[in-house]
Design a protein around this motif. Structure first.
Motif: not given
Length: 304
Positions: A97-110
């Motif tokens: 498993v690779l655990t990645v943190t991003v903002s909700p908007a960055f996840a959805a849009k990019w």
């Protein structure tokens, strides 16, 4: 270095001391209470000293002895270090498993529109996405790598710039078609402005006031309008025709390419002082799965 003896017995002892009960320790360790009792007795026999005051009455049936109380903090710290060491061993593999943190908007849009390409290239790595606006503790939360928006400085993390960003007005094609006055920046005075408040607290984040100053426009009221604390929702409001949004280029790129949004006044350029950075703990920089994901992010950003 000598290996610790009676490791299972020490686990049984620590859990029993914490719960003050063989039965509760057995539930935690998924064995029988009799097995816990036998492990603790074997440790006592090896040490030549009792570890609990046993009582058949009262609220607590097991009370650690004085010597046990002194030893427990070191034993617990030792188990914490063992667990951390096992995590380090797991990190060294490209599998898992690779655990990645991003903002909700960055996840959805990019990120999510592109993540299939990483999974196709690295099928043995499972991505666990943690979407949060909070600055998570990478060690405490088990985070491997993330993308953060800011100036590029976060204590304890290595940061590589991924993408710069422009800011510009966007609206739906229908709104542009129906509006008789959206030919120059001053025409924004007659429109509902959509404000992105998701990172408004960041020093250096450009707002409508900054863009209008760059455009040389003075008579557009920016105190009113629709205010939303999610960048993806800001763009969706513009797509739905609720007004003109000040878009962040990284978030808006796919919507512009698909024709869901139209960029207004491209002659006005405003580059954000903030940018996107790939971040991770320095000691994890050589891990194969982290390198693979970091290089994939850089390649996707370059292609975009």
């Amino acid at each position: 270095m000598k290996s610790p003896v009676y490791l299972n017995a020490m686990r049984a002892f620590e859990a029993s001391a914490r719960h003050q009960s063989f039965s509760a320790a057995a539930l935690e360790l998924n064995v029988t209470p009799a097995a816990i009792g036998q492990l603790v007795r074997s440790l006592e026999d090896w040490l030549g000293t009792p570890l609990f005051h046993r009582s058949s009455s009262g609220r607590a049936g097991l009370v650690p002895t004085e010597v046990a109380q002194r030893a427990l903090p070191d034993i617990r710290a030792g188990f914490d270090r063992l667990n951390l060491g096992l995590s380090r061993l797991k990190e060294g593999s490209a599998n898992g498993v690779l655990t990645v943190t991003v903002s909700p908007a960055f996840a959805a849009k990019w990120l999510l529109p592109r993540i299939d390409r990483f999974q196709a290239a690295w099928p043995e790595t499972d991505v666990r996405l943690d979407t949060s606006l909070k600055l998570l503790d990478f060690v405490a939360q088990g985070i491997d790598i993330g993308v953060r928006y800011g100036t590029g400085s976060w204590p304890g993390l290595t940061a590589h710039k991924l993408m710069d960003e422009e800011l510009y007005p966007v609206c739906s094609p229908v709104l542009l078609q129906n509006s008789r006055r959206l030919r120059k920046p001053a025409d924004l005075a007659g429109q509902t402005l959509i404000h992105d408040q998701s990172v408004e607290s960041h020093a250096g984040f450009a707002t409508w006031d900054a863009w209008l100053d760059a455009a040389g426009v003075k008579d557009v009221a920016t105190k009113r309008g629709l205010r939303i604390n999610n960048s993806a929702a800001v763009l969706q409001a513009a797509i739905d025709g609720h007004g003109v949004a000040l878009a962040r280029s990284v978030m808006a790129s796919d919507d512009l390419a698909a024709g869901r949004l139209v960029r207004l006044f491209p002659e006005v350029a405003l580059t954000s002082a903030l940018a996107y950075y790939v971040v991770y703990r320095p000691e994890c920089g050589a891990l194969p799965k982290l390198i693979a994901f970091r290089d994939w992010l850089v390649g996707e950003a370059s292609a975009a």
